[in-house]
Design a protein around this motif. Structure first.
Motif, PDB file in Angstrom:
ATOM      1  N   ILE A 373     -47.158  42.906 -65.436  1.00 15.10           N
ATOM      2  CA  ILE A 373     -46.608  42.800 -66.790  1.00 15.10           C
ATOM      3  C   ILE A 373     -46.087  44.158 -67.251  1.00 15.10           C
ATOM      4  CG2 ILE A 373     -47.138  42.260 -69.195  1.00 15.10           C
ATOM      5  CD1 ILE A 373     -49.244  40.313 -68.202  1.00 15.10           C
ATOM      6  N   LYS A 374     -46.888  45.200 -67.036  1.00 16.49           N
ATOM      7  CA  LYS A 374     -46.478  46.541 -67.459  1.00 16.49           C
ATOM      8  C   LYS A 374     -45.181  46.954 -66.782  1.00 16.49           C
ATOM      9  CE  LYS A 374     -47.995  51.362 -67.492  1.00 16.49           C
ATOM     10  NZ  LYS A 374     -49.101  52.299 -67.118  1.00 16.49           N
ATOM     11  N   LYS A 375     -45.077  46.701 -65.486  1.00 15.18           N
ATOM     12  CA  LYS A 375     -43.872  47.071 -64.745  1.00 15.18           C
ATOM     13  C   LYS A 375     -42.664  46.293 -65.251  1.00 15.18           C
ATOM     14  CE  LYS A 375     -41.987  47.217 -60.038  1.00 15.18           C
ATOM     15  NZ  LYS A 375     -42.274  46.916 -58.601  1.00 15.18           N
ATOM     16  N   THR A 376     -42.854  45.004 -65.492  1.00 15.44           N
ATOM     17  CA  THR A 376     -41.737  44.181 -65.966  1.00 15.44           C
ATOM     18  C   THR A 376     -41.304  44.589 -67.366  1.00 15.44           C
ATOM     19  OG1 THR A 376     -42.568  42.327 -64.642  1.00 15.44           O
ATOM     20  CG2 THR A 376     -40.973  41.824 -66.367  1.00 15.44           C
ATOM     21  N   PHE A 397     -40.359  36.549 -71.471  1.00  9.27           N
ATOM     22  CA  PHE A 397     -41.408  36.998 -70.551  1.00  9.27           C
ATOM     23  C   PHE A 397     -42.790  36.841 -71.170  1.00  9.27           C
ATOM     24  CE2 PHE A 397     -43.972  40.493 -68.690  1.00  9.27           C
ATOM     25  CZ  PHE A 397     -44.017  39.998 -67.395  1.00  9.27           C
ATOM     26  N   LYS A 398     -42.910  37.160 -72.443  1.00 10.66           N
ATOM     27  CA  LYS A 398     -44.204  37.011 -73.138  1.00 10.66           C
ATOM     28  C   LYS A 398     -44.647  35.538 -73.138  1.00 10.66           C
ATOM     29  CE  LYS A 398     -47.533  38.347 -76.027  1.00 10.66           C
ATOM     30  NZ  LYS A 398     -47.975  37.116 -76.672  1.00 10.66           N
ATOM     31  N   LYS A 399     -43.714  34.644 -73.342  1.00 11.41           N
ATOM     32  CA  LYS A 399     -44.044  33.221 -73.321  1.00 11.41           C
ATOM     33  C   LYS A 399     -44.561  32.812 -71.955  1.00 11.41           C
ATOM     34  CE  LYS A 399     -42.015  28.647 -74.138  1.00 11.41           C
ATOM     35  NZ  LYS A 399     -40.759  27.919 -74.510  1.00 11.41           N
ATOM     36  N   SER A 400     -43.950  33.370 -70.911  1.00 11.67           N
ATOM     37  CA  SER A 400     -44.361  33.036 -69.547  1.00 11.67           C
ATOM     38  C   SER A 400     -45.782  33.514 -69.250  1.00 11.67           C
ATOM     39  CB  SER A 400     -43.380  33.650 -68.544  1.00 11.67           C
ATOM     40  OG  SER A 400     -43.841  33.491 -67.229  1.00 11.67           O
ATOM     41  N   VAL A 401     -46.085  34.770 -69.574  1.00  7.59           N
ATOM     42  CA  VAL A 401     -47.426  35.295 -69.269  1.00  7.59           C
ATOM     43  C   VAL A 401     -48.482  34.674 -70.178  1.00  7.59           C
ATOM     44  CG1 VAL A 401     -46.529  37.439 -68.311  1.00  7.59           C
ATOM     45  CG2 VAL A 401     -47.069  37.324 -70.743  1.00  7.59           C
ATOM     46  N   ASN A 406     -53.050  30.893 -70.572  1.00  8.99           N
ATOM     47  CA  ASN A 406     -53.609  29.704 -71.220  1.00  8.99           C
ATOM     48  C   ASN A 406     -53.751  28.504 -70.299  1.00  8.99           C
ATOM     49  OD1 ASN A 406     -53.928  30.281 -74.249  1.00  8.99           O
ATOM     50  ND2 ASN A 406     -51.891  31.070 -73.837  1.00  8.99           N
ATOM     51  N   SER A 407     -53.133  28.560 -69.125  1.00 11.59           N
ATOM     52  CA  SER A 407     -53.225  27.415 -68.229  1.00 11.59           C
ATOM     53  C   SER A 407     -53.812  27.752 -66.871  1.00 11.59           C
ATOM     54  CB  SER A 407     -51.831  26.798 -68.019  1.00 11.59           C
ATOM     55  OG  SER A 407     -50.944  27.738 -67.442  1.00 11.59           O
ATOM     56  N   SER A 408     -53.835  29.037 -66.502  1.00 11.28           N
ATOM     57  CA  SER A 408     -54.302  29.418 -65.169  1.00 11.28           C
ATOM     58  C   SER A 408     -55.614  30.176 -65.188  1.00 11.28           C
ATOM     59  CB  SER A 408     -53.233  30.264 -64.457  1.00 11.28           C
ATOM     60  OG  SER A 408     -52.024  29.559 -64.340  1.00 11.28           O
ATOM     61  N   LYS A 431     -60.686  36.023 -71.842  1.00 13.39           N
ATOM     62  CA  LYS A 431     -60.310  37.095 -72.760  1.00 13.39           C
ATOM     63  C   LYS A 431     -59.874  38.358 -72.036  1.00 13.39           C
ATOM     64  CE  LYS A 431     -63.140  35.593 -76.688  1.00 13.39           C
ATOM     65  NZ  LYS A 431     -64.229  35.966 -77.626  1.00 13.39           N
ATOM     66  N   ALA A 432     -60.427  38.603 -70.857  1.00  8.66           N
ATOM     67  CA  ALA A 432     -60.044  39.797 -70.101  1.00  8.66           C
ATOM     68  C   ALA A 432     -58.555  39.758 -69.765  1.00  8.66           C
ATOM     69  CB  ALA A 432     -60.872  39.905 -68.826  1.00  8.66           C
ATOM     70  N   PHE A 433     -58.018  38.576 -69.490  1.00  8.25           N
ATOM     71  CA  PHE A 433     -56.601  38.455 -69.163  1.00  8.25           C
ATOM     72  C   PHE A 433     -55.739  38.513 -70.428  1.00  8.25           C
ATOM     73  CE2 PHE A 433     -58.571  37.180 -65.323  1.00  8.25           C
ATOM     74  CZ  PHE A 433     -57.660  37.440 -64.311  1.00  8.25           C
ATOM     75  N   LEU A 434     -56.268  38.035 -71.544  1.00  6.69           N
ATOM     76  CA  LEU A 434     -55.540  38.174 -72.806  1.00  6.69           C
ATOM     77  C   LEU A 434     -55.444  39.641 -73.202  1.00  6.69           C
ATOM     78  CD1 LEU A 434     -57.033  35.205 -74.873  1.00  6.69           C
ATOM     79  CD2 LEU A 434     -54.891  35.275 -73.604  1.00  6.69           C
ATOM     80  N   TYR A 435     -56.536  40.382 -73.020  1.00  5.26           N
ATOM     81  CA  TYR A 435     -56.509  41.817 -73.300  1.00  5.26           C
ATOM     82  C   TYR A 435     -55.535  42.530 -72.360  1.00  5.26           C
ATOM     83  CZ  TYR A 435     -60.774  40.953 -76.010  1.00  5.26           C
ATOM     84  OH  TYR A 435     -61.676  40.483 -76.927  1.00  5.26           O
TER      85      TYR A 435
END
Length: 806
Positions: A373-376, A397-401, A406-408, A431-435
């Motif tokens: 995400i950071k690189k993109t 891109f934000k919608k995709s991640v 939320n689904s994976s 939550k770790a992935f949301l952060y």
């Protein structure tokens, strides 16, 4: 298992007495039970009674009279010798425990059962019989072990031989238990240090068969051959059915744990080797490696469910997964997560999350997710050629991640969360992935200082100008909220606020806002949830309201056909609008000057202590253009109007002539001429044609201009944020930041009196973080500046300590 009842039960009814003959009964010297007795019917019981007709018997039954039975004979109650009984019982044990024995049992079940009873209860020789049993059982099991060792069968086929042997042995132990019931249930239950028949049999089998090194090795070979065959061929072995039977027998002998340990050992070795080999072969195709490993896990789990008990499923899966993923989690995550995210392959990501979660690999997956995400984001922000598309690309891109999170990347909802609300789903985003999304967007925005904040403000400006169009109010607000989500990731809150205020001011002054209601709702949201300083926008609306009231009053005082009726002036408080003092640019036509002078006289009469400063940069005008096809109303900026009005007196003018007539600043004039002669709607012709305005260019009124609309809007350079204006705005922001830092440092030192450099730096960052995140070197420069200005001083004892000077 056979029981005594099975061996000794008699029929419940019989006509056997009708066939009894009055003969002497043969003695049975080999039995401890009394000899059989001859039954005779009463009354005239003699040899002729046996020949009574069946009819007489039937007649007797019909009378209902009782039948009397007399037992006649001489009986010997003395049991046979003990040694003879023990010898018979020894032969019985040996026969039962000899595989494929051709010798029949030495006596009937009844006689053997009675002998055992006599030996245990009458002769009190249970100990002797038990010693015989142990010797014979050991002999029988050893013979069975020799047979298994010398068997010509191998591998899985040999396991079938082992199963048959143990099943035969178990069956005969059941028979032995039934025949030796008095030994098992009478004598042995009273002996604390002796094993019962079944336990003795199990112990002997464990020691002499299952514990035998050669037999154990044969069994391991068979298991390994079976597993390797199925794993390498992908087919079910034809003799797989032997394995569940073997497992049942091992459970009986409490030896399954050894089987499971070996099964896991073979599994670990196989998949470690396969993983090593396949990872080298597929070093350039980690996605295929992951897919094949996933299939391996499914196959292994299906085999475990088909063959192994439930207790082994989890250990088998754990060993399989750890063996396949060991040392390859980071390689797989770093090289597959980007491609899965690019392809929106959320199902594979969900599988990867579940699989890696069982082997402590989520940290590696989260880092790969964050880094991608950071690189993109950094790439999008740094793509200068696509600045206008920056926010749209970031939102997509934000919608995709977000969808990936939320689904994976889902975890089970906590018990407390489920209890607090029944509507909560069973799983929630990790939550770790949301952060990680927040951290990576924040870091990515730093790749190009302040630019994301500026472009977010410009994106909202376009949205507010365009309006909701065919979308509903809720849909339009949702679009705005998605842009504001990006605003949360920028540290340059002051940059966003400044550009948003400037864009808002232009929309309001030029009348380009699609809806005042949406504008006010957006300001309220920004003020409440993001930054209280957005309350400044409310003052803009108040100024506009007062200006409309002022103009209504002014027009009422003028004649209906007066030129003043076409004048619209906005009187604004300088403090409420994000514009500095503008230098006069260009000369207005005389009739315009005259009307402005009349309004200024009117205004000063109402507000004597106020001063008006005219700013024409955002002024607009509507001109009537008399073209050959038909007249058009041209909506233009005030600067465009000044230039166009010159062509009422001259058909053609040079750049230098226009500049002398208008006295406009050079860059402003060039931009104005570009909008009139080089854009899509060319109301002027430039000679020679071109995109840039040169000093020797000539301009002519384009009488052939056409447009399908009656009222034509000529895009105004003033309505847009030019690169020069963006640069000037950013420079102004940097100046404001210096003042903010100075004020924060002085405020902190005034309260604390004395601080070290590190303490002051940390306190300063914390004081201004809601507006922007300052660079450390900038804080250092401001501290040095305040020292030079005698607001602060360095300690003579410690140069890293600063003191406040009152």
């Amino acid at each position: 298992m056979l029981s005594v009842i099975d061996l000794l039960s008699l029929p419940t009814s019989s006509t056997c007495l009708t066939a009894i003959r009055p003969t002497v009964v043969e003695k049975d010297d080999g039995s401890a039970s009394p000899p059989r007795k001859v039954a005779r019917l009463t009354a005239d019981s003699d040899s002729a009674s046996a020949s009574r007709s069946k009819q007489e018997i039937k007649d007797t039954k019909k009378t209902g009279q009782p039948t009397k039975i007399i037992i006649d004979g001489v009986f010997d109650l003395k049991p046979p010798p003990l040694d003879k009984q023990l010898a018979t019982l020894r032969r019985c044990i040996r026969t039962l425990l000899t595989r494929r024995s051709l010798e029949p049992l030495p006596a009937t079940y009844e006689r053997l059962y009675s002998m055992c009873r006599s030996v245990v209860t009458v002769s009190d020789a249970g100990s002797s019989l038990y010693d015989i049993l142990k010797i014979e059982m050991d002999q029988g099991v050893n013979n069975l072990a020799k047979h298994l060792i010398t068997s010509e069968k191998v591998d899985v086929d040999w396991i079938g031989e082992l199963n048959d042997s143990l099943k035969w042995f178990n069956s005969n132990i059941d028979r032995l238990q039934a025949l030796f019931t008095f030994l098992d249930q009478g004598y042995l239950v009273q002996q604390k240090n002796e094993l019962k028949i079944r336990d003795l049999a199990d112990s002997t089998v464990i020691q002499n068969i299952l514990g035998h090194a050669e037999i154990a090795q044969k069994m391991r070979n068979g298991i390994e051959k079976w597993l390797n065959y199925e794993r390498t061929t992908g087919r079910i072995h034809e003799d797989r059915a032997f394995i569940p039977t073997l497992i049942q027998l091992l459970f009986q002998y409490h030896q399954y744990s050894n089987f499971e340990d070996f099964y896991l050992k073979v599994t670990r070795s196989f998949y470690v080797n396969e993983s090593t080999t396949r990872s080298k072969e597929l070093s350039d195709n980690p996605a295929l490696f992951f897919h094949q490993a996933e299939q391996r896990i499914k196959q292994e789990m299906q085999r475990a469910k088909d063959v192994l008990p439930v207790s082994s499923w989890s250990p088998v899966r754990e060993v399989t997964e750890n063996s396949l993923w060991a040392g390859r989690i980071e390689w797989l995550a770093n090289n597959t997560v980007p491609s899965y995210l690019d392809a929106n392959d959320y199902n594979t990501l969900r599988t990867m999350y579940e699989l890696f979660g069982r082997v402590n690999g989520l940290d590696a997956l989260r880092v790969a997710f964050r880094d991608y995400i950071k690189k993109t984001v950094s790439g999008i922000v740094q793509d200068v050629d696509k600045d206008e598309e920056m926010v749209d690309r970031l939102m997509v891109f934000k919608k995709s991640v977000d969808k990936a999170a939320n689904s994976s990347f889902l975890v089970e909802a906590s018990a407390s969360a489920q209890a607090s609300g029944s509507a909560l789903p069973a799983k929630q985003p990790d939550k770790a992935f949301l952060y990680a999304i927040t951290d990576s967007f924040t870091s990515g925005f730093k790749a190009r200082k302040s630019k994301p904040a500026e472009m977010i403000a410009k994106h909202l400006d376009k949205a507010m100008r365009k309006g909701q169009e065919k979308s509903t109010d809720a849909e339009f607000l949702h679009q705005l909220d998605k842009a504001l989500e990006l605003y949360r990731f920028t540290d340059d809150k002051d940059v966003f606020r400044t550009f948003y205020h400037r864009s808002l001011a232009k929309r309001l002054l030029l009348g380009k806002s699609a809806s005042d209601d949406f504008e006010k709702a957006m300001l309220e949201k920004l003020k409440k949830h993001y930054d209280p300083e957005f309350g400044m926008g409310e003052d803009m609306f108040k100024d506009l309201t007062r200006s409309r009231e002022l103009m209504n009053d002014y027009h009422e005082k003028k004649a209906d056909d007066a030129l003043a009726q076409k004048l619209s002036v906005m009187v604004l408080q300088r403090s409420a609008w994000p514009f500095g003092s503008q230098k006069p640019t260009g000369d207005l036509p005389e009739d315009m000057k005259e009307e402005l002078a009349k309004f200024e006289t009117y205004y000063k009469a109402k507000h004597q202590n106020r001063q008006l400063t005219w700013d024409h940069a955002l002024g607009t005008a509507v001109l009537r253009g008399n073209f050959k096809q038909e007249p058009k109303d041209l909506s233009v900026s005030l600067y465009q109007a000044i230039v166009l009005l010159l062509f009422n007196h001259s058909a053609e003018l040079t750049f230098q002539e226009i500049k002398e007539e208008t006295r406009m600043e050079d860059a402003e004039l060039r931009r104005t001429l570009q909008s009139l002669a080089c854009g899509k709607k060319k109301v002027l012709k430039k000679i020679p044609p071109g995109r840039d305005v040169e000093d020797d260019d000539k301009f002519r009124f384009n009488a052939e201009f056409t447009d399908e609309r009656r009222r034509v809007h000529i895009n105004s350079i003033q309505a847009k944020v030019s690169p020069e204006e963006s640069k000037a705005t950013n420079a102004s922001i940097q100046g404001d930041r210096k003042l903010s830092l100075d004020a924060a440092i002085v405020r902190i030192m005034k309260a604390k009196k004395q601080l070290t450099y590190e303490q002051l730096k940390t306190a300063t960052i914390d004081a201004v973080k809601s507006h922007f995140t300052p660079q450390v070197d900038m804080i250092k420069r401001r501290i040095d500046s305040l020292v030079e200005s005698d607001y602060l001083e360095r300690s003579q004892e410690d140069k890293s300590v600063y003191r406040y000077l009152a």
